[in-house]
Scaffold this motif. Structure first.
Motif, mmCIF file in Angstrom:
data_model
loop_
_atom_site.group_PDB
_atom_site.id
_atom_site.type_symbol
_atom_site.label_atom_id
_atom_site.label_comp_id
_atom_site.label_asym_id
_atom_site.label_seq_id
_atom_site.Cartn_x
_atom_site.Cartn_y
_atom_site.Cartn_z
ATOM 1 N N GLY A 18 0.924 -1.051 -0.036
ATOM 2 C CA GLY A 18 0.008 0.012 0.250
ATOM 3 C C GLY A 18 0.914 1.297 -0.016
ATOM 4 O O GLY A 18 1.800 1.434 -0.887
ATOM 5 N N ASP A 19 0.654 2.052 0.923
ATOM 6 C CA ASP A 19 1.712 3.245 1.112
ATOM 7 C C ASP A 19 2.635 3.212 2.002
ATOM 8 O O ASP A 19 2.993 4.143 2.865
ATOM 9 C CB ASP A 19 0.571 4.428 1.286
ATOM 10 C CG ASP A 19 -0.291 4.891 0.194
ATOM 11 O OD1 ASP A 19 0.121 4.658 -0.856
ATOM 12 O OD2 ASP A 19 -1.347 5.458 0.398
ATOM 13 N N THR A 20 2.892 2.032 2.422
ATOM 14 C CA THR A 20 3.893 1.764 3.321
ATOM 15 C C THR A 20 5.086 1.003 2.805
ATOM 16 O O THR A 20 4.859 0.389 1.764
ATOM 17 C CB THR A 20 3.638 1.019 4.738
ATOM 18 O OG1 THR A 20 3.139 -0.214 4.248
ATOM 19 C CG2 THR A 20 2.358 1.830 5.196
ATOM 20 N N VAL A 21 6.395 0.801 3.502
ATOM 21 C CA VAL A 21 7.615 0.183 3.004
ATOM 22 C C VAL A 21 7.896 -0.649 4.204
ATOM 23 O O VAL A 21 8.018 -0.137 5.425
ATOM 24 C CB VAL A 21 8.805 1.211 2.537
ATOM 25 C CG1 VAL A 21 9.894 0.114 2.369
ATOM 26 C CG2 VAL A 21 8.272 1.987 1.521
ATOM 27 N N HIS A 22 7.979 -1.782 4.005
ATOM 28 C CA HIS A 22 8.598 -2.953 5.131
ATOM 29 C C HIS A 22 10.050 -3.396 4.629
ATOM 30 O O HIS A 22 10.274 -3.817 3.558
ATOM 31 C CB HIS A 22 7.671 -4.065 5.100
ATOM 32 C CG HIS A 22 6.390 -3.805 5.411
ATOM 33 N ND1 HIS A 22 5.630 -4.392 6.254
ATOM 34 C CD2 HIS A 22 5.341 -2.839 4.919
ATOM 35 C CE1 HIS A 22 4.209 -3.697 6.486
ATOM 36 N NE2 HIS A 22 4.196 -3.061 5.507
ATOM 37 N N ARG A 23 10.997 -3.166 5.686
ATOM 38 C CA ARG A 23 12.226 -3.607 5.418
ATOM 39 C C ARG A 23 12.796 -4.226 6.595
ATOM 40 O O ARG A 23 12.470 -4.054 7.842
ATOM 41 C CB ARG A 23 13.115 -2.264 5.333
ATOM 42 C CG ARG A 23 12.653 -1.104 4.247
ATOM 43 C CD ARG A 23 13.286 0.042 4.258
ATOM 44 N NE ARG A 23 14.650 0.033 3.683
ATOM 45 C CZ ARG A 23 15.848 -0.059 4.300
ATOM 46 N NH1 ARG A 23 15.875 -0.015 5.707
ATOM 47 N NH2 ARG A 23 16.881 -0.073 3.899
ATOM 48 N N GLY A 24 13.938 -5.169 6.368
ATOM 49 C CA GLY A 24 14.365 -6.002 7.412
ATOM 50 C C GLY A 24 15.029 -5.153 8.457
ATOM 51 O O GLY A 24 15.511 -4.177 8.132
ATOM 52 N N ALA A 25 14.891 -5.481 9.862
ATOM 53 C CA ALA A 25 15.391 -4.594 10.858
ATOM 54 C C ALA A 25 16.854 -5.102 11.149
ATOM 55 O O ALA A 25 16.973 -6.320 11.110
ATOM 56 C CB ALA A 25 14.295 -4.559 11.961
ATOM 57 N N ASN A 26 17.588 -4.387 11.779
ATOM 58 C CA ASN A 26 18.987 -4.430 12.099
ATOM 59 C C ASN A 26 19.325 -3.904 13.532
ATOM 60 O O ASN A 26 18.387 -3.250 14.221
ATOM 61 C CB ASN A 26 19.877 -4.145 11.162
ATOM 62 C CG ASN A 26 19.980 -4.857 9.988
ATOM 63 O OD1 ASN A 26 20.536 -5.893 9.493
ATOM 64 N ND2 ASN A 26 19.035 -4.212 8.824
ATOM 65 N N GLN A 56 6.511 -9.744 10.967
ATOM 66 C CA GLN A 56 7.635 -10.657 10.412
ATOM 67 C C GLN A 56 8.741 -9.859 11.172
ATOM 68 O O GLN A 56 9.855 -10.237 11.167
ATOM 69 C CB GLN A 56 7.667 -10.737 9.095
ATOM 70 C CG GLN A 56 6.762 -11.483 8.403
ATOM 71 C CD GLN A 56 7.064 -11.270 6.935
ATOM 72 O OE1 GLN A 56 8.152 -11.600 6.328
ATOM 73 N NE2 GLN A 56 5.702 -11.276 6.176
ATOM 74 N N GLY A 57 8.473 -8.834 12.116
ATOM 75 C CA GLY A 57 9.821 -8.226 12.717
ATOM 76 C C GLY A 57 10.187 -7.155 11.783
ATOM 77 O O GLY A 57 11.396 -6.819 12.160
#
Length: 254
Positions: A18-26, A56-57
């Motif tokens: 949608g209007d969001t971005v999901h990226r792996g966390a570090n 999914q964190g």
């Protein structure tokens, strides 16, 4: 809602939902979120907002709407425009001024490993065309804040000079569609003037060289990681850029 894989990202993939971005966390993500929340609190434009984490964190950020370069070669014309140089310089100055008095939470850790101390700003450290979002009125802002960390103003500005002027290796920027090498001194002045840079411009070339070599060493320091072999050619390009910059005459920086 369906996930759309976003282009780019050499070791941290991202998807749009949608209007969001999901990226792996570090381990450095909380420190970066602190910076982004500070920027939101003071009304800073041109940076994504933090929305939290998904099931999914992965970190969840707002979507900056506009055009990005992605994997295209050559680059679109705006990446080599005078307007881009002027707006990038002004954006970096706003970022550095906005974080000059920012104090991170105690124990904050960063991608670069550099600890915060008074007198430093928070640099994006990868405010390059690859991470720029471009709209009808020019620069919308920058994404991919993983490398954001304490910095001198010059060291952050140096990376944008390397990638926007551009002062990168000729073989790199020719593939991107840039061939106006004789115009680079003027283009550098545009960037530095837009920033309002008051430092010694004759010494700035040495800072750009240092920044290129720091990035190359950082890649070599990733030996043993899954993406090390993929990034090795980028280290060679950075080392070549440093050598080419050192060969520029003193008049280039005047």
């Amino acid at each position: 809602m369906d996930e759309q894989r976003l282009p780019g990202g050499r070791h941290v993939g991202a998807v749009r939902v949608g209007d969001t971005v999901h990226r792996g966390a570090n381990h450095w993500t909380p420190a970066v979120h602190g910076v982004l929340r500070h920027l939101e609190s003071i009304g800073f434009e041109g940076a994504p907002r933090v929305l939290g984490f998904d099931e999914q964190g992965r970190e969840v950020l707002t979507w900056l709407d506009g055009e990005t370069i992605g994997e295209r070669l050559p680059w679109p014309a705006w990446a080599h425009s005078d307007l881009a140089l002027e707006q990038v310089g002004a954006w970096l100055r706003r970022l550095h001024d906005a974080t000059a008095d920012y104090v991170p939470e105690e124990g904050a850790t960063w991608f670069t490993g550099r600890p915060w101390q008074p007198g430093l700003v928070i640099g994006h450290h990868d405010a390059s065309p690859n991470n720029a979002v471009w709209g009808a009125d020019g620069l919308v802002g920058f994404v991919d804040w993983d490398t954001a960390s304490p910095s001198s103003r010059e060291m952050d500005l140096a990376y944008s000079a390397l990638t926007w002027v551009p002062l990168h290796a000729r073989r790199v920027v020719e593939a991107q569609g840039f061939t106006a090498f004789d115009d680079r001194a003027r283009r550098l002045r545009l960037l530095l003037d837009a920033y309002g840079y008051e430092g010694d411009r004759s010494a700035f070339g040495g800072t750009v060289v240092e920044r290129a070599r720091i990035n190359a060493r950082a890649i070599h320091g990733m030996k043993g990681t899954p993406y090390y072999e993929t990034l090795l050619p980028f280290a060679a390009d950075l080392e070549q850029a440093a050598a080419e910059i050192e060969a520029l005459p003193p008049s280039f920086w005047a």
